[in-house]
Design an enzyme around this catalytic site. Sequence first.
Site, PDB file in Angstrom:
ATOM      1  N   HIS A 288      37.694 112.890  11.890  1.00 28.18           N
ATOM      2  CA  HIS A 288      36.629 112.330  11.067  1.00 28.18           C
ATOM      3  C   HIS A 288      37.125 111.739   9.767  1.00 28.18           C
ATOM      4  CE1 HIS A 288      37.429 116.239   9.391  1.00 28.18           C
ATOM      5  NE2 HIS A 288      36.646 116.022   8.379  1.00 28.18           N
ATOM      6  N   CYS A 289      38.418 111.891   9.431  1.00 28.69           N
ATOM      7  CA  CYS A 289      38.917 111.472   8.121  1.00 28.69           C
ATOM      8  C   CYS A 289      39.933 110.339   8.193  1.00 28.69           C
ATOM      9  CB  CYS A 289      39.555 112.660   7.400  1.00 28.69           C
ATOM     10  SG  CYS A 289      38.377 113.891   6.804  1.00 28.69           S
ATOM     11  N   ILE A 290      41.071 110.588   8.826  1.00 24.33           N
ATOM     12  CA  ILE A 290      42.229 109.715   8.670  1.00 24.33           C
ATOM     13  C   ILE A 290      41.973 108.283   9.164  1.00 24.33           C
ATOM     14  CG2 ILE A 290      44.715 109.508   9.024  1.00 24.33           C
ATOM     15  CD1 ILE A 290      43.808 111.984   7.475  1.00 24.33           C
ATOM     16  N   ILE A 292      39.238 106.659   9.058  1.00 24.61           N
ATOM     17  CA  ILE A 292      38.083 106.069   8.394  1.00 24.61           C
ATOM     18  C   ILE A 292      38.250 105.990   6.889  1.00 24.61           C
ATOM     19  CG2 ILE A 292      35.621 106.448   7.891  1.00 24.61           C
ATOM     20  CD1 ILE A 292      35.372 107.620  10.710  1.00 24.61           C
ATOM     21  N   ASP A 293      38.628 107.106   6.271  1.00 27.23           N
ATOM     22  CA  ASP A 293      38.565 107.221   4.815  1.00 27.23           C
ATOM     23  C   ASP A 293      39.373 106.174   4.065  1.00 27.23           C
ATOM     24  OD1 ASP A 293      37.006 109.348   5.452  1.00 27.23           O
ATOM     25  OD2 ASP A 293      38.424 110.892   4.816  1.00 27.23           O
TER      26      ASP A 293
END
Length: 452
Positions: A288-290, A292-293
């Site tokens: 959910h992070c790498i 997208i963020d």
Amino acid sequence: MSASLPNASAAPRPSTRAPNQALIGKLQDRSAVIGIVGMGYVGLPLMLRFVDVGYRVLGFDIDPNKVERLNRGESYIEHIPGPRVKAARTKGFAATADFSQAREADALIICVPTPLSKHREPDLSFVSGTIDSLLPHLRAGQIVSLESTTYPGTTEEVLKPRIESRGLAVGRDVFLVFSPEREDPGNPQFDTRTIPKVCGGCTPACLEAGIALYAPAIDKVVPVSSTRAAEMTKLLENIHRAVNIGLVNEMKVVADRMGIDIHEVIRAAATKPFGFVPYWPGPGLGGHCIPIDPFYLTWKAREYGLNTRFIELAGEINKSMPQWVIGKCTDALNDQGKSLKGSRCLVLGIAYKKNVDDMRESPAVELMELLIDKGAHVDYSDPHVPVFPRLRRTHFDKQSVPIAPEALAGYDLCLLATDHDAFDYGLIGNHARLIVDTRRRYLEPAPHVVKA
């Protein structure tokens, strides 16, 4: 439990006479009610931690199925045992889809998704929709904490104006902070309690309230000078990983062309006791992070006339890895006189990382899409994902295929995408006709194993 305020050059010292003392008192004696919005991979473990240290917790979610299951004492996340949820229910935890109950909470912690739009721009619809749902029920004496990863400025530009439109002054009536989530699902070395918690407030009084909120539940709270600094901290953490993974993925392609095993090289380089941190290549970025963020910062940077070329280049490299893997599959089949079109392919592991059921942004899903687009017949096997879930972008009407000698022998290609420990690698190695290994699970050379 520890926390120290930033030094004077970083932020003003919180006032000892700030108008948050009643709230802080309730947080410290644990009579405060904690409301957590979003009962997913971040909100659910956070709820359990607050319950464990003696708070009554309300869990808000718009999914009625999640609410019903939680109130029955069930878990829908594999690494969170059902008995822990059931125990939380006996200690006063309740789930609800009724946002009017937010008035009962002294703290409201927002843990909702922040995906990208189809144009790779920030999609804050979950954040703005959540705060809009809470607004009619906000009251003086509450603290609102945003944990969802986002671009610097979101807390003050999106949440603060909405809260103050209700006639509630931030820093006097309502206390607003940003404290980024740092969950790592399935990692037994770290949990919600032991992972340090960064926190930044809109005002010194907000920061003081934020520390009081998290200090009873988290071993170490790390205050920073502003919500913007806290928002940037989370992005830097994930951009650091994305850029280094992009580097090692590019090195993998170069090493492969040169006939060098990049994993051997990384292991050798990691023996240097300083100046090197090992990162490992894979079939693409997931979670959910790498993936997208980093693009939250590239989007915001354009507002300041800046192009974040380094970040975007890493994103391009990481995004290209599934295509590179499919190229290796095509070549491997060609070497056996077969075409990818019409071949029977089994994808081993479809979660975004091993030993979890988390499918968010999993590169295995893109690998399945690419294989199908090229005319392959695709099945999957994943002991953690028995039925392919309904994702935001993609859904396959498929169930996990049990691994057995006869079944393995029936596939032209087995693509190891996620190396769950539950797989019997000896069985797979002995009975699969052809294996494309993206995780270097098979270290010994074998004519039917191709490293990717």
